[in-house]
Design an enzyme around this catalytic site. Structure first.
Site, PDB file in Angstrom:
ATOM      1  N   GLY A 147       0.839  -1.196   0.000  1.00  0.00           N
ATOM      2  CA  GLY A 147       0.000   0.000   0.000  1.00  0.00           C
ATOM      3  C   GLY A 147       0.872   1.243   0.000  1.00  0.00           C
ATOM      4  N   GLN A 202       3.314   9.986   0.641  1.00  0.00           N
ATOM      5  CA  GLN A 202       4.602   9.310   0.838  1.00  0.00           C
ATOM      6  C   GLN A 202       5.594   9.594  -0.296  1.00  0.00           C
ATOM      7  OE1 GLN A 202       2.469   5.420   1.912  1.00  0.00           O
ATOM      8  NE2 GLN A 202       4.359   5.283   3.090  1.00  0.00           N
ATOM      9  N   CYS A 260       5.529   0.085   7.357  1.00  0.00           N
ATOM     10  CA  CYS A 260       5.239   1.242   6.522  1.00  0.00           C
ATOM     11  C   CYS A 260       6.482   1.573   5.713  1.00  0.00           C
ATOM     12  CB  CYS A 260       4.846   2.423   7.416  1.00  0.00           C
ATOM     13  SG  CYS A 260       4.452   3.916   6.489  1.00  0.00           S
ATOM     14  N   LEU A 261       6.301   1.851   4.428  1.00  0.00           N
ATOM     15  CA  LEU A 261       7.451   2.179   3.576  1.00  0.00           C
ATOM     16  C   LEU A 261       8.136   3.465   4.037  1.00  0.00           C
ATOM     17  CD1 LEU A 261       6.004   1.239   0.063  1.00  0.00           C
ATOM     18  CD2 LEU A 261       7.619  -0.065   1.460  1.00  0.00           C
ATOM     19  N   HIS A 279      -4.788   1.959   7.173  1.00  0.00           N
ATOM     20  CA  HIS A 279      -3.410   2.468   7.333  1.00  0.00           C
ATOM     21  C   HIS A 279      -3.142   3.583   6.312  1.00  0.00           C
ATOM     22  CE1 HIS A 279       1.112   1.642   7.824  1.00  0.00           C
ATOM     23  NE2 HIS A 279       1.049   2.429   6.762  1.00  0.00           N
ATOM     24  N   GLU A 280      -3.545   3.349   5.065  1.00  0.00           N
ATOM     25  CA  GLU A 280      -3.272   4.341   4.006  1.00  0.00           C
ATOM     26  C   GLU A 280      -4.138   5.591   4.185  1.00  0.00           C
ATOM     27  OE1 GLU A 280      -0.640   3.799   2.534  1.00  0.00           O
ATOM     28  OE2 GLU A 280      -0.503   1.665   2.952  1.00  0.00           O
ATOM     29  N   HIS A 296      -2.640   7.945   6.500  1.00  0.00           N
ATOM     30  CA  HIS A 296      -1.594   8.781   5.886  1.00  0.00           C
ATOM     31  C   HIS A 296      -2.185  10.073   5.319  1.00  0.00           C
ATOM     32  CE1 HIS A 296       2.177   6.598   6.004  1.00  0.00           C
ATOM     33  NE2 HIS A 296       1.639   5.494   5.538  1.00  0.00           N
TER      34      HIS A 296
HETATM   35 NI    NI Z   1       2.396   3.538   5.611  1.00  0.00          NI
END
Ligand code: NI
Length: 172
Positions: free
Chosen positions: A47, A52, A95-96, A137-138, A141
């Site tokens: 995701g 990001q 998380c990236l 989660h996304e 963000h």
């Molecule tokens: Ni994330």
């Protein structure tokens, strides 16, 4: 399609921004979606939210297809959670933007989502399990929220410190 750099801790300034709704899902938005997808596959991750890669628009991509399976990307613009289950599930999230850190997070097990798809069509989705977790989660963000906001204050302080320290060392 271009792989873009992913913003990571300790760079919280951008990650904490609240993203703005898209007026429409046009060619420009689709180009951003494509870059997001390419960046997510390259990472690799399941995701990614636009913020990001530094784009403060309410857009996210998800693909839960496993290695060897056909890709199954989901493009989501302007998502709105319209229902959540009382039942909670927990997953070990990562998380990236917070590389190599994983922690258990509790979230509603199922959600109903209203959003615009890649073509700007209004869509509803009932998601459960990992799909529901990744979507939540996304969406966090898009509101400047990171999954470490859902863990204990001590663990959160520790991980932020770790990234600040690594950043300082990298700049010496
Ligand atoms: Ni994330």
């Amino acid at each position: 399609m271009t792989v873009r750099p992913i913003i990571t801790l300790p760079d919280e300034k951008i990650l904490r921004a609240v993203s703005k709704p898209l007026k429409s899902v046009d060619e420009h938005a689709r180009a951003i979606f494509d870059d997001m997808l390419e960046t997510m596959y390259d990472a690799p991750g399941i995701g990614l939210a636009a913020i990001q890669i530094g784009v403060a628009q309410r857009m996210l991509v998800v693909d839960l297809a496993k290695d060897g399976e056909a890709r199954k990307p989901l493009f989501v613009a302007n998502p709105e959670i319209i229902w959540t289950s009382d039942e909670i599930s927990d997953y070990e999230e990562g998380c990236l933007s917070i590389p190599d850190f994983y922690e258990m997070v509790d979230r509603p097990k199922e959600i109903k989502l209203r959003f615009l798809d890649r073509h700007g069509e209004a869509t509803e989705l009932h998601a459960a399990g990992l799909t529901a977790t990744v979507l939540q989660h996304e969406i966090d963000h898009l509101n400047g929220v990171l999954f470490i906001d859902h863990i204990s204050r001590l663990k959160k302080a520790r991980v932020i410190k770790k990234f600040q320290k690594a950043d300082k060392l990298g700049k010496l």
